[in-house]
Write an enzyme that holds these catalytic residues in place. Structure first.
Site, short mmCIF file in Angstrom:
data_model
loop_
_atom_site.label_atom_id
_atom_site.label_comp_id
_atom_site.label_asym_id
_atom_site.label_seq_id
_atom_site.Cartn_x
_atom_site.Cartn_y
_atom_site.Cartn_z
N ASN A 68 0.85 -1.17 0.00
CA ASN A 68 0.00 0.00 0.00
C ASN A 68 0.89 1.22 0.00
OD1 ASN A 68 -1.68 2.19 1.51
ND2 ASN A 68 -3.16 0.62 0.89
N ALA A 69 0.42 2.31 -0.58
CA ALA A 69 1.20 3.55 -0.60
C ALA A 69 1.52 4.01 0.82
CB ALA A 69 0.46 4.64 -1.36
N GLU A 78 2.06 -14.53 4.09
CA GLU A 78 1.75 -15.51 5.13
C GLU A 78 0.47 -15.13 5.87
OE1 GLU A 78 6.32 -15.02 5.06
OE2 GLU A 78 4.55 -13.80 4.67
#
Length: 166
Positions: A68-69, A78
């Site tokens: 994500n930014a 995982e």
């Protein structure tokens, strides 16, 4: 080299190419983790990771990392696989295979993922793999010794607190 030594060397080489009992489910699990890696969304780090989690009933859940930014809210492969399994009612796991593009090193889960795995026990297998399919088999306990577990929340404490005060 004597002729007997040559035969032994060839036999050992041939035996190493024969499938083992473990190959019946470990190699396919590692392969699924490699396939899951292909779906990774990692425009920032360019570090693809895939995971394949096997529940005790044999059901396999895959996951990949999703960045994500706002870096700190990305999700590891995982944890994605475990969350998918838990959201479908599974709480007991046999093994997880982890794959990356690291050519000369086995991929290892981050500390957060180790703790996340520990939530569901410490005696299940974690297969750290390379792109060529080779792997190291460890347990969650070996990856996170002296860990904090759900059982620790049940242990007797010195005092009870309410809203942070004693």
């Amino acid at each position: 080299m004597e002729s007997g030594e040559h035969w032994v060397t060839e036999a050992v080489a041939e035996a190493s190419r024969l499938p083992t009992e473990a190959d019946n489910w470990i190699k396919p699990l590692i392969h699924k983790s490699q396939k899951a890696k292909e779906f990774a969304y990692c425009p920032y780090s360019k570090f693809r990771v895939g995971a394949a989690l096997m529940a005790h009933d044999g059901t396999v859940f895959t996951g990949c990392n999703v960045e994500n930014a706002c870096y700190n809210i990305g999700v590891c492969a995982e944890r994605t696989a475990i969350t998918k399994a838990v959201s479908e009612g599974h709480r007991s796991f046999q093994a997880i295979a982890i794959a990356s593009d690291l050519e000369n090193e086995f991929i290892s889960p981050c500390g957060g993922c180790r703790q996340f795995m520990r939530e569901f026990g410490d005696q299940w297998s974690v297969f750290l793999s390379k792109p060529d399919g080779s792997y190291i088999d460890m347990t969650v306990e070996e990856l996170l010794p002296v860990s904090f577990s759900p059982d620790d929340l049940k242990k007797k404490r010195v005092s009870n607190t309410q809203n942070g005060s004693t």
